[in-house]
Design a protein around this motif. Structure first.
Motif, PDB file in Angstrom:
ATOM      1  N   GLY A 149       0.803  -1.221   0.000  1.00  0.00           N
ATOM      2  CA  GLY A 149       0.000   0.000   0.000  1.00  0.00           C
ATOM      3  C   GLY A 149       0.831   1.265   0.000  1.00  0.00           C
ATOM      4  N   GLU A 150       1.851   1.304   0.853  1.00  0.00           N
ATOM      5  CA  GLU A 150       2.692   2.502   0.940  1.00  0.00           C
ATOM      6  C   GLU A 150       3.476   2.730  -0.349  1.00  0.00           C
ATOM      7  OE1 GLU A 150       1.295   1.609   4.830  1.00  0.00           O
ATOM      8  OE2 GLU A 150       2.277   0.309   3.351  1.00  0.00           O
ATOM      9  N   ALA A 151       3.994   1.645  -0.943  1.00  0.00           N
ATOM     10  CA  ALA A 151       4.727   1.774  -2.202  1.00  0.00           C
ATOM     11  C   ALA A 151       3.812   2.304  -3.300  1.00  0.00           C
ATOM     12  CB  ALA A 151       5.326   0.430  -2.611  1.00  0.00           C
ATOM     13  N   LEU A 152       2.581   1.792  -3.368  1.00  0.00           N
ATOM     14  CA  LEU A 152       1.624   2.253  -4.371  1.00  0.00           C
ATOM     15  C   LEU A 152       1.219   3.699  -4.112  1.00  0.00           C
ATOM     16  CD1 LEU A 152       0.257   0.846  -6.847  1.00  0.00           C
ATOM     17  CD2 LEU A 152       1.576  -0.649  -5.365  1.00  0.00           C
ATOM     18  N   ALA A 212       5.316  14.782  -2.662  1.00  0.00           N
ATOM     19  CA  ALA A 212       3.956  14.257  -2.570  1.00  0.00           C
ATOM     20  C   ALA A 212       3.967  12.764  -2.273  1.00  0.00           C
ATOM     21  CB  ALA A 212       3.199  14.540  -3.871  1.00  0.00           C
ATOM     22  N   GLY A 213       4.898  12.040  -2.877  1.00  0.00           N
ATOM     23  CA  GLY A 213       4.982  10.606  -2.640  1.00  0.00           C
ATOM     24  C   GLY A 213       5.200  10.277  -1.175  1.00  0.00           C
ATOM     25  N   PHE A 214       6.138  10.967  -0.544  1.00  0.00           N
ATOM     26  CA  PHE A 214       6.401  10.732   0.879  1.00  0.00           C
ATOM     27  C   PHE A 214       5.181  11.064   1.736  1.00  0.00           C
ATOM     28  CE2 PHE A 214      11.062  11.049  -0.114  1.00  0.00           C
ATOM     29  CZ  PHE A 214      11.433   9.849   0.474  1.00  0.00           C
ATOM     30  N   LEU A 215       4.501  12.162   1.411  1.00  0.00           N
ATOM     31  CA  LEU A 215       3.351  12.579   2.209  1.00  0.00           C
ATOM     32  C   LEU A 215       2.217  11.557   2.145  1.00  0.00           C
ATOM     33  CD1 LEU A 215       3.334  16.370   1.306  1.00  0.00           C
ATOM     34  CD2 LEU A 215       3.718  15.420   3.588  1.00  0.00           C
ATOM     35  N   PHE A 216       1.943  11.031   0.960  1.00  0.00           N
ATOM     36  CA  PHE A 216       0.871  10.054   0.828  1.00  0.00           C
ATOM     37  C   PHE A 216       1.256   8.723   1.468  1.00  0.00           C
ATOM     38  CE2 PHE A 216      -0.954  13.018  -2.140  1.00  0.00           C
ATOM     39  CZ  PHE A 216      -2.327  12.791  -2.019  1.00  0.00           C
ATOM     40  N   ALA A 217       2.517   8.328   1.318  1.00  0.00           N
ATOM     41  CA  ALA A 217       2.975   7.081   1.952  1.00  0.00           C
ATOM     42  C   ALA A 217       2.897   7.205   3.469  1.00  0.00           C
ATOM     43  CB  ALA A 217       4.400   6.761   1.508  1.00  0.00           C
ATOM     44  N   PHE A 242       0.752   4.850   5.943  1.00  0.00           N
ATOM     45  CA  PHE A 242       1.460   4.053   6.936  1.00  0.00           C
ATOM     46  C   PHE A 242       0.927   4.316   8.338  1.00  0.00           C
ATOM     47  CE2 PHE A 242       5.604   2.830   9.134  1.00  0.00           C
ATOM     48  CZ  PHE A 242       5.382   1.473   8.972  1.00  0.00           C
ATOM     49  N   HIS A 243       0.635   5.570   8.635  1.00  0.00           N
ATOM     50  CA  HIS A 243       0.049   5.887   9.944  1.00  0.00           C
ATOM     51  C   HIS A 243      -1.274   5.142  10.117  1.00  0.00           C
ATOM     52  CE1 HIS A 243      -0.219   8.818  13.410  1.00  0.00           C
ATOM     53  NE2 HIS A 243      -1.419   8.258  13.420  1.00  0.00           N
ATOM     54  N   ASN A 244      -2.092   5.135   9.077  1.00  0.00           N
ATOM     55  CA  ASN A 244      -3.367   4.435   9.116  1.00  0.00           C
ATOM     56  C   ASN A 244      -3.160   2.935   9.333  1.00  0.00           C
ATOM     57  OD1 ASN A 244      -6.404   4.396   8.447  1.00  0.00           O
ATOM     58  ND2 ASN A 244      -5.562   2.929   6.980  1.00  0.00           N
ATOM     59  N   ALA A 266       9.410   7.613  10.415  1.00  0.00           N
ATOM     60  CA  ALA A 266      10.208   8.841  10.414  1.00  0.00           C
ATOM     61  C   ALA A 266      10.680   9.188   9.002  1.00  0.00           C
ATOM     62  CB  ALA A 266      11.411   8.682  11.348  1.00  0.00           C
ATOM     63  N   VAL A 267      11.075   8.181   8.227  1.00  0.00           N
ATOM     64  CA  VAL A 267      11.518   8.424   6.847  1.00  0.00           C
ATOM     65  C   VAL A 267      10.376   8.989   6.012  1.00  0.00           C
ATOM     66  CG1 VAL A 267      12.310   7.308   4.720  1.00  0.00           C
ATOM     67  CG2 VAL A 267      13.342   6.689   6.907  1.00  0.00           C
ATOM     68  N   PHE A 268       9.195   8.401   6.143  1.00  0.00           N
ATOM     69  CA  PHE A 268       8.053   8.874   5.361  1.00  0.00           C
ATOM     70  C   PHE A 268       7.653  10.297   5.738  1.00  0.00           C
ATOM     71  CE2 PHE A 268       6.409   4.271   4.760  1.00  0.00           C
ATOM     72  CZ  PHE A 268       7.120   4.154   3.577  1.00  0.00           C
ATOM     73  N   VAL A 269       7.605  10.589   7.032  1.00  0.00           N
ATOM     74  CA  VAL A 269       7.114  11.897   7.488  1.00  0.00           C
ATOM     75  C   VAL A 269       8.135  13.008   7.242  1.00  0.00           C
ATOM     76  CG1 VAL A 269       6.385  13.227   9.517  1.00  0.00           C
ATOM     77  CG2 VAL A 269       5.541  10.892   9.178  1.00  0.00           C
ATOM     78  N   LEU A 270       9.423  12.703   7.423  1.00  0.00           N
ATOM     79  CA  LEU A 270      10.452  13.731   7.259  1.00  0.00           C
ATOM     80  C   LEU A 270      10.988  13.809   5.838  1.00  0.00           C
ATOM     81  CD1 LEU A 270      12.459  13.164  10.575  1.00  0.00           C
ATOM     82  CD2 LEU A 270      10.645  14.833  10.121  1.00  0.00           C
ATOM     83  N   GLY A 271      10.739  12.779   5.029  1.00  0.00           N
ATOM     84  CA  GLY A 271      11.243  12.747   3.655  1.00  0.00           C
ATOM     85  C   GLY A 271      10.860  13.940   2.797  1.00  0.00           C
ATOM     86  N   PRO A 272       9.645  14.501   2.928  1.00  0.00           N
ATOM     87  CA  PRO A 272       9.273  15.630   2.078  1.00  0.00           C
ATOM     88  C   PRO A 272      10.166  16.859   2.243  1.00  0.00           C
ATOM     89  CG  PRO A 272       7.332  14.699   3.124  1.00  0.00           C
ATOM     90  CD  PRO A 272       8.527  14.042   3.765  1.00  0.00           C
ATOM     91  N   PHE A 273      10.753  17.050   3.401  1.00  0.00           N
ATOM     92  CA  PHE A 273      11.442  18.316   3.673  1.00  0.00           C
ATOM     93  C   PHE A 273      12.772  18.465   2.928  1.00  0.00           C
ATOM     94  CE2 PHE A 273       8.341  17.635   6.980  1.00  0.00           C
ATOM     95  CZ  PHE A 273       7.673  18.857   6.967  1.00  0.00           C
TER      96      PHE A 273
END
Length: 274
Positions: free
Chosen positions: A127-130, A162-167, A171-173, A203-210
């Motif tokens: 799901g996260e990869a998609l 955008a990819g990191f934000l959606f992933a 993932f949180h869900n 942490a990678v997903f949430v901080l990756g956008p910055f």
């Protein structure tokens, strides 16, 4: 989520505007296609949750199609029609940019398969990869490509944002609902990772956008693209909150992720257009 998806498209158009000249009609058509697409994503996901027992009449998720008393057969039909409308419009935009652009069109169907097709990839830990590729990166990259017909580094890093934000949102869900999902036979990335690995991945997903936003701003030599970096403390607070939790019900509310995602898209769009 329709508002979020429209903000994502506006975010992509904001980047495109800095990379080339926009056609007003083409830009508006690009925005319009995401209305049926986002409706399709929501309805097909609701139908799939109903079909697989994640949602049941006596305990349906608040706000879901089932909880609203809608016919699930009609929910599926309307979802498929909306998906066809959005996919058809995207196909036309890709074709009129360059017929070769249609090689990217199959990614549109990956969204359908993920959302509720015969083999939902989101139930197999993908799901996260998609969400990163099809829900985030592809959408932003496609909007930029069909409007300015090129994809420099700034476009790639904006799409990755955008990819990191959606992933991260997905993932949180999945972390929150891991127990309920496994009972319904739904295996997600949360089930494949240990608690420590899950927190690192989060942490990678949430901080990756910055860092992606920083590279985008540097590439286009404009401070406006760095404005969403003011949200970094909020993202760090979320990461620390999850790191200190036992995952599941003790985590910070899932609602923080859509807020973070919406704020990033809105702040960059406002900074570029105002």
């Amino acid at each position: 989520m329709t508002v979020v998806i429209l903000l994502q498209a506006l975010f992509a158009l904001s980047v495109a505007r800095h990379l080339g000249t926009l056609s007003t009609g083409r830009a508006l058509l690009t925005l319009a296609l995401f209305v049926p697409e986002s409706i399709a994503r929501r309805l097909l996901n609701d139908y799939d949750d109903f079909k697989r027992g994640v949602d049941v009449p006596e305990n349906a998720r608040r706000g879901s199609a089932l909880a609203l008393g809608l016919s699930m057969r009609r929910v599926r039909a309307v979802g498929l029609v909306c998906f066809a409308a959005g996919a058809g419009t995207m196909g036309w935009l890709l074709y009129t940019t360059s017929p070769w652009s249609l090689v990217a069109f199959p990614l549109s169907f990956a969204v359908l398969v993920y959302s509720g097709g015969p083999v939902p990839l989101g139930h197999r830990g993908l799901g996260e990869a998609l969400d990163f590729v099809a829900g985030g990166f592809y959408v932003v990259a496609a909007v930029i490509w069909v409007n300015v017909h090129r994809m420099p580094l700034a476009g790639v890093t904006a799409a990755a944002t955008a990819g990191f934000l959606f992933a991260a949102t997905m993932f949180h869900n999945d972390l929150r609902d891991a127990t309920e999902d496994i009972r319904a036979g739904k295996r997600t990335l949360a089930h494949a990772l240990s608690p420590l690995a899950s927190k690192v991945c989060y942490a990678v997903f949430v901080l990756g956008p910055f860092p992606c936003l920083a590279v985008t701003a540097y590439s286009v030599h404009s401070w406006r693209f760095a404005v969403p970096l003011v949200l970094l403390p909020y993202a760090l607070w979320l990461v620390v909150g999850v790191a200190r939790s036992r995952l599941g019900g003790t985590m910070p509310s899932w609602g923080h992720l859509p807020r973070l995602l919406t704020a990033v898209f809105a702040l960059l769009s406002l900074a570029v257009w105002i």
